[in-house]
Scaffold this motif. Structure first.
Motif, mmCIF file in Angstrom:
data_model
loop_
_atom_site.group_PDB
_atom_site.id
_atom_site.type_symbol
_atom_site.label_atom_id
_atom_site.label_comp_id
_atom_site.label_asym_id
_atom_site.label_seq_id
_atom_site.Cartn_x
_atom_site.Cartn_y
_atom_site.Cartn_z
ATOM 1 N N GLY A 159 47.425 -68.039 -127.934
ATOM 2 C CA GLY A 159 46.339 -68.437 -127.047
ATOM 3 C C GLY A 159 46.818 -68.479 -125.613
ATOM 4 O O GLY A 159 47.901 -67.973 -125.324
ATOM 5 N N PRO A 160 46.044 -69.042 -124.716
ATOM 6 C CA PRO A 160 44.708 -69.580 -124.921
ATOM 7 C C PRO A 160 43.638 -68.493 -124.828
ATOM 8 O O PRO A 160 43.851 -67.475 -124.208
ATOM 9 N N CYS A 161 42.500 -68.764 -125.444
ATOM 10 C CA CYS A 161 41.403 -67.804 -125.388
ATOM 11 C C CYS A 161 40.767 -67.856 -123.999
ATOM 12 O O CYS A 161 41.173 -68.640 -123.151
ATOM 13 N N SER A 164 39.053 -71.388 -122.269
ATOM 14 C CA SER A 164 39.772 -72.590 -121.839
ATOM 15 C C SER A 164 39.482 -72.854 -120.363
ATOM 16 O O SER A 164 39.699 -71.992 -119.521
ATOM 17 N N GLN A 165 38.969 -74.013 -120.064
ATOM 18 C CA GLN A 165 38.644 -74.297 -118.672
ATOM 19 C C GLN A 165 38.909 -75.756 -118.313
ATOM 20 O O GLN A 165 38.499 -76.661 -119.042
ATOM 21 N N GLY A 166 39.587 -75.927 -117.194
ATOM 22 C CA GLY A 166 39.866 -77.276 -116.705
ATOM 23 C C GLY A 166 40.619 -78.120 -117.724
ATOM 24 O O GLY A 166 40.454 -79.334 -117.780
ATOM 25 N N GLY A 167 41.441 -77.452 -118.549
ATOM 26 C CA GLY A 167 42.227 -78.199 -119.531
ATOM 27 C C GLY A 167 41.472 -78.518 -120.809
ATOM 28 O O GLY A 167 42.020 -79.083 -121.744
ATOM 29 N N GLN A 180 46.344 -75.121 -123.481
ATOM 30 C CA GLN A 180 46.685 -75.658 -122.157
ATOM 31 C C GLN A 180 47.847 -76.640 -122.336
ATOM 32 O O GLN A 180 48.813 -76.629 -121.573
ATOM 33 N N VAL A 183 51.077 -74.686 -122.863
ATOM 34 C CA VAL A 183 51.568 -74.082 -121.617
ATOM 35 C C VAL A 183 52.143 -75.169 -120.695
ATOM 36 O O VAL A 183 53.226 -74.995 -120.116
ATOM 37 N N SER B 107 39.185 -62.389 -129.920
ATOM 38 C CA SER B 107 39.218 -63.585 -130.775
ATOM 39 C C SER B 107 37.805 -63.923 -131.231
ATOM 40 O O SER B 107 37.574 -64.285 -132.368
ATOM 41 N N ALA B 166 39.743 -67.912 -116.626
ATOM 42 C CA ALA B 166 39.960 -69.037 -117.530
ATOM 43 C C ALA B 166 41.272 -69.720 -117.149
ATOM 44 O O ALA B 166 42.060 -69.195 -116.363
ATOM 45 N N ASP B 167 41.481 -70.880 -117.702
ATOM 46 C CA ASP B 167 42.705 -71.632 -117.422
ATOM 47 C C ASP B 167 43.680 -71.497 -118.592
ATOM 48 O O ASP B 167 43.268 -71.126 -119.676
ATOM 49 N N PRO B 168 44.931 -71.826 -118.458
ATOM 50 C CA PRO B 168 45.610 -72.000 -117.169
ATOM 51 C C PRO B 168 45.780 -70.660 -116.458
ATOM 52 O O PRO B 168 46.239 -69.683 -117.068
ATOM 53 N N ARG B 172 47.486 -66.092 -117.043
ATOM 54 C CA ARG B 172 46.501 -65.049 -117.364
ATOM 55 C C ARG B 172 47.030 -63.624 -117.178
ATOM 56 O O ARG B 172 46.626 -62.720 -117.905
ATOM 57 N N ARG B 175 49.493 -63.103 -119.988
ATOM 58 C CA ARG B 175 48.764 -62.891 -121.236
ATOM 59 C C ARG B 175 48.360 -61.423 -121.389
ATOM 60 O O ARG B 175 48.408 -60.851 -122.482
#
Ligand code: SF4
Ligand code: SF4
Lengths: 222, 308
Positions: A159-161, A164-167, A180, A183, B107, B166-168, B172, B175
């Motif tokens: 991941g993350p997919c 994922s936003q703002g944790g 998150q 990471v 995914s 997207a985060d973090p 990115r 990735r």
């Protein structure tokens, strides 16, 4: 610990409808710690049910009993002298405990008073959250102590997919994104280069997908 | 090289254009043909979504075949949410047998967003491992279990998606590097609205040298209305819609909003085209396919080159 929630009151009323004398079981272990099925919760549920039935004009007798553990034969067998006195057993122990009691007293109906939900921790007073799905092949070494199987809503190993936003995880803005966390942890430990390793396909045969699991230690058998 | 038209376009150095066609919620092939017709001649390949946002639709494989029959090069999307490794490998073989030559590995959105939120999800493997799976079947002729593929191996151009918003944020670009290393040959990005952030991401991608390993197609989505922009900003996970864009739409008379949305998208195409490492655009005109020709023409990307 195993975390459970009490079932909705209406559902429990339905369970006890045909009966006038039941045994309400609790457990002194996990469900006591997560404040769902210990002595205190058993007493509260018993009195709520009795009060309701009283008002309906159909009083019910409820015997409250809390076992040290519901997952050990020695404790479960201690119920033997009393079980026969009741029409039904309702249990506030976890799903394992409920099944184990039912296995031991085949002539009785043993019904669940809780929904068993997850293996987790007490985050703070009154807050519990999930940590482990018992996949049978722990990879916490690779993810520095944060489980992607459990803490990522999609159990992603790489991941993350993109959600994922703002944790937070895409499925719920109150749930931390497991990736998150991973990471962050990699950074904290100065090991972000580890992120580039592609995690291989998981062998799920050690998980529940391989069928119900069993552990035998010959040396401990009597 | 696979039989994919998209791969040929990209390998010949042309700036690629792909579109998207979401299959219908019924069994009418004609709906797919009609939707596809809007894109005729304007794109090098068409993405066919796989139960997008976890709403049940006609299968991406079937809709891909329908589009293939009317002359498109379908880019079949495949998510890991609904299939285990057995079904995934079986569908990869099947898709290739039907003449589908592009597979986009995803995914998938969580089922919570769709019309069957009580479903069980699969996630036996993830998108990274799906990329590896396709590559293994194609290049090594081996199933995940170790046995050999009998006879013809799947012939597929392998794609993936990445969301620079997207985060973090700091991982990115890494990735994408990971996906390229796994075997992805092209990537389509999430819809870009925040151009400075996309540029920053591209810079990080270039620093890692990833733009030389994978063809990057920038995701473009025209906003039909202010409501759509607001909805995407507030409710679509991982979408970054800056206030300036909403303000710009608000700044034109109501009847001109859609036109302004198209204008912004065209500017966006022209802008991303200048960014080093961007090899094409992926236009996602959601339920607005009829506008794609106008956009492609205005951006100077029409007609599409013919390569063999
Ligand atoms: S990797 Fe498996 S065993 Fe380890 S914490 Fe996660 S689910 Fe539990
Ligand atoms: S947002 Fe994070 S936790 Fe949620 S599914 Fe995606 S990677 Fe997993």
């Amino acid at each position: 610990m195993i975390v459970a929630n009490r079932k909705p009151f209406e559902e429990l009323l339905e369970f006890i409808k045909p009966y006038s004398k039941i045994l309400l079981l609790g457990c002194n272990e996990c469900v006591t710690v997560c404040a769902t099925g210990g002595a205190k919760e058993v007493a509260i549920l018993a009195s709520e049910l009795k009060m309701h039935r009283e008002k309906e004009g159909r009083p019910i007798e409820i015997m409250e009993h809390v076992l040290e553990r519901n997952c050990d034969p020695e404790y479960v067998e201690s119920l033997k002298p009393m079980v026969g006195d009741y029409e039904m057993v309702m249990s506030m122990a976890c799903g394992c405990g409920i099944q184990f009691v039912a296995e031991h007293y085949r002539e009785k109906l043993v019904l669940p008073a809780v929904n068993t939900t997850f293996d987790g921790v007490t985050e703070e007073h009154g807050v519990w959250s999930e940590r482990c799905l018992g996949c049978g092949n722990c990879i916490l070494d690779k993810t520095l102590g944060i489980c992607p199987v459990t803490r990522c809503a999609k159990s992603l190993f790489n991941g993350p997919c993109g959600g994922s936003q703002g944790g937070k995880c895409e499925v719920d803005k109150d749930t931390p994104c497991g990736w998150q966390l991973i990471v962050d942890r990699l950074k904290e430990m100065n090991m972000l280069d580890k992120y580039m390793e592609i995690q291989p396909l998981k062998d799920w045969s050690t998980s529940r997908d391989g069928g119900p699991r069993r552990r035998v230690r010959e040396d401990l058998k009597i | 090289m696979s039989a994919s038209n998209l791969e040929k376009i990209l390998k010949s150095g042309n700036f690629a254009v792909t579109g998207e066609c979401g299959p219908p919620r019924g069994s009418d092939a004609e709906v797919v043909r009609k939707k596809g017709a809007h894109l005729k001649g304007c794109v090098d390949g068409v993405n066919v979504t796989d139960n997008q946002t976890s709403v049940v639709r006609m299968s991406s494989m079937s809709a891909s075949l329908i589009l293939k029959e009317i002359g498109f090069d379908p880019i079949m999307q495949m998510v890991c949410r609904d299939r285990n490794r057995i079904a995934i490998q079986s569908d990869i073989l099947g898709a290739s047998a039907l003449g589908i030559n592009n597979l986009l590995c995803l995914s998938g959105d969580h089922q919570k967003f769709g019309d069957h939120p009580t479903a069980k999800n699969v996630y036996d493997i993830d998108s990274m491992q799906l990329i590896q799976t396709v590559k293994r079947l194609r290049d090594d002729g081996k199933f995940l279990g170790g046995e050999e593929v009998k006879g013809t191996r799947p012939d597929l151009f392998i794609g993936c998606a990445e969301n620079p918003f997207a985060d973090p944020f700091e991982i990115r670009a890494m990735r994408l590097a990971k996906k390229a290393a796994a075997g992805a040959q092209f990537v389509q990005t999430q819809c870009i609205f925040n151009v400075p952030k996309f540029e920053k991401w591209m810079e990080m991608v270039r620093d890692l040298g990833v733009h030389e390993k994978i063809y990057i197609l920038a995701g473009i989505t025209p906003c039909k209305s202010i409501g759509m922009a607001r909805y995407m900003k507030a409710s679509v996970p991982g979408m970054d819609v800056p206030d300036e864009l909403i303000d710009r739409l608000k700044g034109v008379p109501k009847e001109k909003v859609a036109e302004e949305g198209i204008k912004i998208a065209i500017e966006m195409i022209q802008h991303v085209r200048q960014i080093k490492g961007v090899a094409g655009v992926h236009i996602m005109a959601i339920e607005w396919e009829e506008k794609v020709p106008e956009m492609v023409k205005a951006a100077g990307l029409y007609p599409r080159p013919q390569v063999n």
